[in-house]
Design a protein around this motif. Structure first.
Motif, PDB file in Angstrom:
ATOM      1  N   PHE A  63     -11.007 -40.188  15.744  1.00  0.00           N
ATOM      2  CA  PHE A  63     -11.434 -39.584  14.480  1.00  0.00           C
ATOM      3  C   PHE A  63     -11.222 -38.082  14.570  1.00  0.00           C
ATOM      4  CE2 PHE A  63     -14.097 -37.314  11.596  1.00  0.00           C
ATOM      5  CZ  PHE A  63     -14.158 -38.101  10.454  1.00  0.00           C
ATOM      6  N   SER A  64     -10.729 -37.482  13.504  1.00  0.00           N
ATOM      7  CA  SER A  64     -10.759 -36.018  13.448  1.00  0.00           C
ATOM      8  C   SER A  64     -10.782 -35.555  11.991  1.00  0.00           C
ATOM      9  CB  SER A  64      -9.577 -35.392  14.191  1.00  0.00           C
ATOM     10  OG  SER A  64      -9.889 -34.031  14.451  1.00  0.00           O
ATOM     11  N   GLY A  65     -11.116 -34.279  11.818  1.00  0.00           N
ATOM     12  CA  GLY A  65     -11.228 -33.737  10.468  1.00  0.00           C
ATOM     13  C   GLY A  65     -10.614 -32.352  10.369  1.00  0.00           C
ATOM     14  N   VAL A  66     -10.199 -32.025   9.147  1.00  0.00           N
ATOM     15  CA  VAL A  66      -9.648 -30.689   8.871  1.00  0.00           C
ATOM     16  C   VAL A  66     -10.285 -30.192   7.579  1.00  0.00           C
ATOM     17  CG1 VAL A  66      -7.553 -29.398   8.301  1.00  0.00           C
ATOM     18  CG2 VAL A  66      -7.450 -31.215  10.018  1.00  0.00           C
ATOM     19  N   GLY A 106      -1.846 -22.742  14.191  1.00  0.00           N
ATOM     20  CA  GLY A 106      -2.956 -23.128  15.075  1.00  0.00           C
ATOM     21  C   GLY A 106      -3.414 -24.549  14.754  1.00  0.00           C
ATOM     22  N   GLY A 111      -2.698 -27.218  17.496  1.00  0.00           N
ATOM     23  CA  GLY A 111      -3.983 -27.596  18.095  1.00  0.00           C
ATOM     24  C   GLY A 111      -4.448 -28.979  17.663  1.00  0.00           C
ATOM     25  N   MET A 136     -20.847 -32.718  11.521  1.00  0.00           N
ATOM     26  CA  MET A 136     -19.644 -33.042  12.298  1.00  0.00           C
ATOM     27  C   MET A 136     -19.936 -34.213  13.255  1.00  0.00           C
ATOM     28  SD  MET A 136     -17.180 -30.350  14.160  1.00  0.00           S
ATOM     29  CE  MET A 136     -16.187 -30.864  15.542  1.00  0.00           C
ATOM     30  N   ILE A 177     -18.178 -38.233  13.206  1.00  0.00           N
ATOM     31  CA  ILE A 177     -17.596 -38.942  14.358  1.00  0.00           C
ATOM     32  C   ILE A 177     -18.369 -40.237  14.638  1.00  0.00           C
ATOM     33  CG2 ILE A 177     -17.180 -38.745  16.851  1.00  0.00           C
ATOM     34  CD1 ILE A 177     -17.091 -35.612  16.313  1.00  0.00           C
ATOM     35  N   GLY A 202      -8.685 -28.617  18.518  1.00  0.00           N
ATOM     36  CA  GLY A 202      -8.367 -27.411  19.285  1.00  0.00           C
ATOM     37  C   GLY A 202      -9.585 -26.998  20.106  1.00  0.00           C
ATOM     38  N   ASP A 218     -11.411 -24.501  20.012  1.00  0.00           N
ATOM     39  CA  ASP A 218     -12.528 -23.864  19.289  1.00  0.00           C
ATOM     40  C   ASP A 218     -13.612 -24.875  18.896  1.00  0.00           C
ATOM     41  OD1 ASP A 218     -10.534 -24.904  17.483  1.00  0.00           O
ATOM     42  OD2 ASP A 218     -11.612 -23.926  15.845  1.00  0.00           O
ATOM     43  N   GLN A 219     -13.289 -26.170  18.896  1.00  0.00           N
ATOM     44  CA  GLN A 219     -14.276 -27.178  18.476  1.00  0.00           C
ATOM     45  C   GLN A 219     -14.991 -27.836  19.663  1.00  0.00           C
ATOM     46  OE1 GLN A 219     -15.159 -27.736  15.276  1.00  0.00           O
ATOM     47  NE2 GLN A 219     -13.786 -26.029  14.829  1.00  0.00           N
ATOM     48  N   SER A 279      -4.280 -24.848  23.801  1.00  0.00           N
ATOM     49  CA  SER A 279      -5.513 -25.339  23.197  1.00  0.00           C
ATOM     50  C   SER A 279      -6.017 -24.379  22.125  1.00  0.00           C
ATOM     51  CB  SER A 279      -6.578 -25.496  24.276  1.00  0.00           C
ATOM     52  OG  SER A 279      -6.812 -24.256  24.891  1.00  0.00           O
ATOM     53  N   VAL A 339      -4.267 -21.344  19.679  1.00  0.00           N
ATOM     54  CA  VAL A 339      -3.190 -20.432  19.278  1.00  0.00           C
ATOM     55  C   VAL A 339      -3.849 -19.140  18.810  1.00  0.00           C
ATOM     56  CG1 VAL A 339      -1.251 -20.104  17.687  1.00  0.00           C
ATOM     57  CG2 VAL A 339      -1.758 -22.391  18.558  1.00  0.00           C
ATOM     58  N   MET A 341      -5.953 -17.627  16.000  1.00  0.00           N
ATOM     59  CA  MET A 341      -5.291 -17.642  14.697  1.00  0.00           C
ATOM     60  C   MET A 341      -6.198 -18.383  13.727  1.00  0.00           C
ATOM     61  SD  MET A 341      -1.477 -19.071  13.756  1.00  0.00           S
ATOM     62  CE  MET A 341      -0.587 -17.820  14.662  1.00  0.00           C
TER      63      MET A 341
END
Ligand code: TYM
Length: 334
Positions: A8-11, A20, A24, A133, A137, A148, A150-151, A187, A189, A199
């Motif tokens: 699972f992932s989200g944007v 990035g 990522g 978040m 999941i 990436g 950052d998460q 991992s 950018v 970025m």
């Protein structure tokens, strides 16, 4: 990964997906769909933790779907949907708000960065964002989460919440502990203007990032203007690591060309950065410009994008409802 694995992932649909997001996350999404069951979500409820103009948000949701498809996600292989269409995300987030601890949220560095100096004025949603978040999941009992670097902290919180839920409600393996899948070589950018910052869509200067929709000319201009170093390209990784902007450009080059960094240094050490920049711009134009053109083409047929979402929403809703039944029961909700 076993057959029971689920990705699972989200944007966030906040516009301007960039290199990035692509290196990522999105590229990884596409390779995972070959062998795994994958669910990819446009997280519109996350986006509204910071005010979004409604008509702009609607367009950005569709543009994020277009970006998913343009990078190679296939709605026949992966479930592609938007978060607010499956109300289970908000419902489970509430339950997890009651499991998660204030002390845990207080440690989240992304809230500190995003809320800035005046935290009193940040939305409550922004503060409890990591609980939503976790709900995204756990609602699907996902086992793997491509993101990436950052998460990473948010993923660790999701694992803590899953563990505490399983322990509070006496159901040891009910929620699997989700594992982050973070790209090894790149991992994070970094900004083209400041190699110590990631970025980001929210960075003021457009010269800090390569957007997926940038034209070939824009890519050339941005790479030319990117900060590098006044000395020539060094001959060792150790030296390179002291120069964050140069390291960033060379790492991007390595990731896209699939040539490892040592080999690139063998070829380029002693040369001027303009040598690297010309090659990098060419590579990026080959990789990113077709994606941008496809996004623009797909945005010309919004009915198609809405259809993709409708199909994904139904599939996601069915999976979520099945899991939610069990979750409600565990908690004692009738
Ligand atoms: P978002 O929308 O900020 O970013 C989407 C994905 O892109 C990655 N990313 C980067 N990777 C490398 N270098 C960068 N400079 C860079 N910038 C962004 C992010 O790590 C992310 O994988 N909270 C998430 C969205 C989310 C989510 C989830 C993710 C909501 N629920 C559940 C995974 C699972 C976010 O804001 O990503």
């Amino acid at each position: 990964m076993s057959k029971k694995s689920l990705v699972f992932s989200g944007v966030q649909p906040t516009g301007n997906l960039h290199l990035g997001n692509y290196l990522g996350a999105l590229k990884n999404f596409v390779s995972l769909q070959k062998d795994m069951n994958c669910i990819y979500c446009v997280v519109d409820l996350h986006a509204i933790t910071v005010f979004q103009k409604p008509n702009v948000l609607r367009d950005n949701v569709l543009e994020t779907v277009a970006s998913f498809l343009a990078t190679g996600l296939d709605p026949n292989k992966s479930i592609i949907f938007n978060q607010s269409s499956v109300s289970g995300h908000a419902e489970l987030a509430w339950i997890l708000n009651c499991v998660s601890r204030i002390g845990w949220l207080n440690r989240m560095t992304q809230f500190k960065d995003k809320a800035g100096s005046d935290k009193e004025k940040a939305s409550v949603g922004l503060y409890i964002y990591p609980n939503l978040m976790a709900a995204d999941i756990l609602l699907y009992k996902a086992t793997h989460v491509p993101v990436g670097a950052d998460q990473k902290q948010h993923l660790e919180l999701s694992r803590d919440i899953a563990l505490k839920f399983n322990s509070d409600f006496g159901c040891k393996d009910f929620f699997p502990l989700p594992e982050p899948l973070i790209p090894k070589n790149i991992s994070r950018v970094m900004s083209l203007r400041d190699g110590t910052k990631k970025m980001s869509k929210s960075e003021e200067s457009d010269y800090s990032r390569i957007n997926l929709k940038d034209s070939a000319d824009e890519i050339i201009k941005k790479i030319k203007k990117a900060k590098s170093d006044s000395a020539p390209i060094p001959n060792s990784l150790k030296e390179l690591e002291k120069k964050p902007e140069a390291l960033n450009l060379l790492t991007i080059y390595s990731e896209i060309s699939k040539i490892n960094l040592d080999k690139i240094l063998d070829e380029m050490s002693g040369k001027d950065y303009s040598f690297l920049k010309n090659k990098l711009a060419d590579l990026l134009i080959g990789e990113i410009a077709p994606v941008g053109n496809e996004i623009k083409k797909l945005m010309g047929d919004k009915t198609h994008l809405l259809k993709v979402l409708k199909k994904g929403n139904e599939k996601a809703r069915n999976l979520a409802e099945e899991n939610l039944k069990n979750i409600r029961e565990k908690v004692g909700l009738i």
